[in-house]
Design an enzyme around this catalytic site. Structure first.
Site, PDB file in Angstrom:
ATOM      1  N   TYR A  41     136.430  24.996  51.810  1.00 54.27           N
ATOM      2  CA  TYR A  41     134.831  24.582  51.438  1.00 54.27           C
ATOM      3  C   TYR A  41     135.189  23.277  50.776  1.00 54.27           C
ATOM      4  CZ  TYR A  41     132.810  29.181  52.560  1.00 54.27           C
ATOM      5  OH  TYR A  41     132.222  30.434  53.062  1.00 54.27           O
TER       6      TYR A  41
ATOM      7  N   GLU B 264     130.263  38.002  45.546  1.00 54.50           N
ATOM      8  CA  GLU B 264     131.485  37.588  45.084  1.00 54.50           C
ATOM      9  C   GLU B 264     131.298  37.188  43.473  1.00 54.50           C
ATOM     10  OE1 GLU B 264     131.835  33.563  45.907  1.00 54.50           O
ATOM     11  OE2 GLU B 264     134.152  33.474  46.042  1.00 54.50           O
TER      12      GLU B 264
ATOM     13  N   GLU C 248     128.478  24.452  35.063  1.00 50.01           N
ATOM     14  CA  GLU C 248     127.497  23.520  34.835  1.00 50.01           C
ATOM     15  C   GLU C 248     126.423  23.751  35.881  1.00 50.01           C
ATOM     16  OE1 GLU C 248     130.666  21.966  32.758  1.00 50.01           O
ATOM     17  OE2 GLU C 248     130.696  22.558  34.611  1.00 50.01           O
TER      18      GLU C 248
END
Length: 399
Positions: A132, A248, A374
């Site tokens: 990814y 997940e 964040e």
């Protein structure tokens, strides 16, 4: 006891007892986690050997439906399954084939893809990593630039992935690639399955702060991938990739690692004779209270899912809280150990043999992977608190 039998007929307590007994009889004692080595992992040949033993005994893939070779467990029994792995001290394995790709194929894959890949995942004939993140496209994953251009019955892939966990131990990679350009950058992304032995692929390990090469760079130079390896529709890979993120984050948010780090903290305070130090015990009590509160939050969210709810954006709270609590616990352990906390490698502290430096370094990236904290705070600000974009951005600056 070689087969678990018909688990549908077992109560939760009976299931727990049976799985606990099997683990006690079959998991190698020398590979167990304990309070001194709470983050032990298995990888490579050791991980494959253990997973094959689990598969042969019928205890593999608790979340997969039985028709695809899994155990078909309810979410509540899946929780018990993971709790018993922790109770037995089973070392952690990053098995992305079972936990991510398998469920994705079951939901979005073609019948041919399911028939070919699902049995090979369970047997560990194929070992998968996730492609990814890219340089410049980590938390902002939609900015990825690795391209896949259709040429006849193939895609030609060019680009680079980074922070690819255990790519050197893997045979295949499931990856997101750019196949089209649209005004919205989440569009035009596709989900491809790629054999890492394909010509044009280079895997380069990256040594992390703990001295391990668990992360890798993966380079694609005119790699030809059969078009049949596309999962879902062309340009719709973003939808495919998001399908299981909620679940997940529930497993990533488990309080188990923090719990083991707290056990070690109690051991260190005792072994170092610091039980009478009010400053130390006050900090330890605060950490213990924070973990207690977090366990209640985790149980509340898990109970809601077990009762039929779907994981929503609030599960981002789990990842943020668990990872930052782990930071604070490993920092506390290193600080109270004083000069022993700066030793790289095993060191004996009283009756405890442990590697505090390794634990601290392995805890650092937890706030970054699976979506930086964040970004998770931004999700919470917008979707849970309902803050406008400008207010959400200001909250990020304060944090």
């Amino acid at each position: 006891m070689s087969e678990p039998g018909n688990l549908d007929l077992l109560s939760d307590d009976q299931f727990r007892e049976r799985f606990r007994a099997w683990l006690a009889a079959n998991y190698p004692a020398e590979l167990r986690q304990d309070s001194h080595r709470p983050f032990r992992r298995l990888r490579g040949d050791a991980a494959v050997a253990w997973l094959r033993r689990v598969q042969e005994a019928g205890w593999r893939a608790p979340a997969w439906p039985r028709e695809y070779g899994g155990m078909g467990l309810s979410f509540r029994k899946q929780l018990i399954y993971h709790e018993e792995l922790e109770h037995a001290g089973v070392a952690r394995i990053i098995d992305l084939g079972e936990t991510q790709l398998g469920p994705t194929l079951i939901q979005c894959g073609s019948e041919a893809q399911k028939a070919h890949y699902l049995p090979r995942i369970l047997s560990c004939e194929d070992v998968w990593c996730q492609g990814y993140s890219e340089p410049g496209a980590g938390s902002d994953l939609a900015s990825l630039r690795t391209s896949a251009v259709r040429e006849g019955d193939e895609f030609v892939v060019n680009g680079q992935k980074i922070w690819t966990t255990h790519a050197t131990d893997s045979t295949h990679i499931f990856t997101l690639v750019r196949t089209g350009k649209f005004a919205k950058k989440q569009q035009g992304i596709s989900f491809l399955l790629i054999d890492l032995q394909s010509p044009g692929i280079t895997v380069r390990p990256i040594v992390n702060l703990a001295g391990e090469d668990e992360f890798c760079e993966v380079f694609f130079d005119k790699v030809r991938v059969p078009a049949s390896q596309l999962v879902g529709e062309i340009d719709q890979g973003w939808t495919v990739a998001k399908a299981l993120l909620g679940y997940e984050r529930i497993w990533i948010g488990s309080p188990a690692l923090a719990g083991k780090a707290l056990e070690l903290a109690h051991t260190l305070v005792r072994e170092l004779g610091l039980s009478g130090d009010a400053g130390v015990t006050d900090r330890l009590a605060q950490l213990a209270a924070d973990l207690h509160d977090y366990r209640l939050l985790y149980a509340e969210i898990c109970d809601a899912v077990a009762d039929g709810g779907k994981p929503g954006p609030e599960v981002s709270m789990l990842k943020v809280y668990a990872s930052e609590l782990l930071h604070r616990l490993t920092e506390f352990n290193q600080e109270v150990a004083a000069e022993s906390g700066g030793i790289v490698g095993d060191t004996r502290i009283g009756g405890a043999l442990t590697d505090l430096h390794w634990q601290l370094m392995m805890a650092r990236p937890v706030t970054i992977f699976a979506g930086a904290n964040e970004i998770q705070r931004d999700i919470l600000a917008k979707t849970v608190l309902g803050l406008p974009a400008e207010a959400a951005a200001k909250s990020q600056i304060k944090n």
